[in-house]
Design a protein around this motif. Structure first.
Motif, short mmCIF file in Angstrom:
data_model
loop_
_atom_site.label_atom_id
_atom_site.label_comp_id
_atom_site.label_asym_id
_atom_site.label_seq_id
_atom_site.Cartn_x
_atom_site.Cartn_y
_atom_site.Cartn_z
N VAL A 1 0.85 -1.23 0.13
CA VAL A 1 -0.07 0.02 0.10
C VAL A 1 0.87 1.25 0.14
CG1 VAL A 1 -1.80 1.32 1.10
CG2 VAL A 1 -1.87 -1.17 1.17
N PRO B 1 -4.16 -7.35 -4.70
CA PRO B 1 -5.31 -6.52 -4.17
C PRO B 1 -4.96 -4.96 -5.00
CG PRO B 1 -3.64 -6.94 -2.57
CD PRO B 1 -3.30 -7.90 -3.54
N ARG C 1 -6.47 -3.60 5.71
CA ARG C 1 -7.50 -4.43 5.41
C ARG C 1 -8.29 -5.19 6.51
NH1 ARG C 1 -7.49 -10.30 3.53
NH2 ARG C 1 -5.26 -10.05 4.17
N GLU D 1 -12.06 -3.31 -1.30
CA GLU D 1 -10.90 -4.18 -1.86
C GLU D 1 -11.27 -4.89 -3.00
OE1 GLU D 1 -7.16 -6.54 -0.04
OE2 GLU D 1 -8.85 -7.67 -0.45
N LYS D 2 -10.42 -4.73 -4.06
CA LYS D 2 -10.50 -5.38 -5.50
C LYS D 2 -9.39 -6.26 -5.75
CE LYS D 2 -13.95 -1.98 -7.42
NZ LYS D 2 -14.18 -1.23 -8.76
N VAL D 3 -9.59 -7.48 -6.00
CA VAL D 3 -8.49 -8.55 -6.55
C VAL D 3 -8.70 -8.86 -7.76
CG1 VAL D 3 -7.23 -10.45 -5.62
CG2 VAL D 3 -8.30 -8.92 -4.03
#
Length: 228
Positions: free
Chosen positions: A98, A228, A141, A158-160
């Protein structure tokens, strides 16, 4: 303390005149302080040597101790100043991926807009110990329980998904690719593939310790990262 400083400076520089210049005092003021110190202690600190001065045996011993004392005092003051500066800073904790991929690229504009805020970064993940680790803010997260007293502001869900360099995109489409996974989420590829049945399976899955490593590997063309 003023008398001790006058003596130590004169002993270190070897001259009352040089000590006066260093301390921004007159020659007479430095001489009076050394004389007063000698009278208070009850022994001579300097003796004449030709046209100059030299330390007496007692003066030599005192000068060695004062040298260590003033050095340690200066070091202590600087460490206290640094600790105070850290207390006035804002410490933000977040995971390395991040920090590297999302936060640091945005910090320049933040600092330009808020030059009065000294932001320090602390790398970490999972549950947060604010008091123990001296952290003010944390980006996480949310996969652990939160105390009711915490203030939480959600940034985004969150998108993975797969991350792949352009030259490897055809290989990803054909299934001739190496999948890159993180050891912190060892089942991420299997779960993602189960929800995307139209995507061809990789020839192999290779695991790295952290997400920022698999993103770097994907950027270098080593495979397709599920990030992510």
């Amino acid at each position: 303390m003023d008398d001790l400083r006058a003596f130590e400076t004169t002993a270190r520089l070897g001259s009352v005149r040089f000590a006066a210049d260093s301390l921004a005092l007159t020659h007479g003021a430095v001489s009076r302080r050394i004389t007063k110190l000698s009278e208070d202690l009850g022994f001579k600190l300097f003796e004449k040597s030709g046209r100059g001065l030299r330390l007496t045996a007692a003066g030599e011993v005192l000068n060695l101790t004062l040298g260590r004392f003033f050095t340690e005092l200066a070091t202590t003051v600087e460490s206290l100043r640094a600790a105070n500066a850290r207390q006035n800073a804002l410490v933000l904790s977040c995971e390395p991926s991040v920090a590297m991929r999302w936060l640091i690229p945005r910090l320049a504009s933040f600092q330009a807009a808020h030059p009065d805020i000294a932001l320090h970064l602390s790398v970490g993940g999972g549950p947060v110990e604010f008091r123990r680790d001296r952290i003010d803010l944390a980006i996480r997260r949310l996969d652990f329980a939160l105390p009711d007293a915490w203030h939480v502001q959600r940034l985004f869900p969150e998108k993975v998904g797969p991350v792949v360099s352009p030259q490897l995109a055809p290989a990803f489409a054909s299934g001739e690719y190496i999948a890159l996974g993180s050891k912190t989420r060892p089942d991420a590829w299997s779960r993602w593939l189960s929800t995307h049945p139209s995507v061809r399976r990789p020839t192999e899955i290779r695991f790295y310790d952290h997400h920022f490593l698999i993103v770097e590997a994907a950027s270098a063309g080593l495979g397709v990262a599920l990030s992510p």
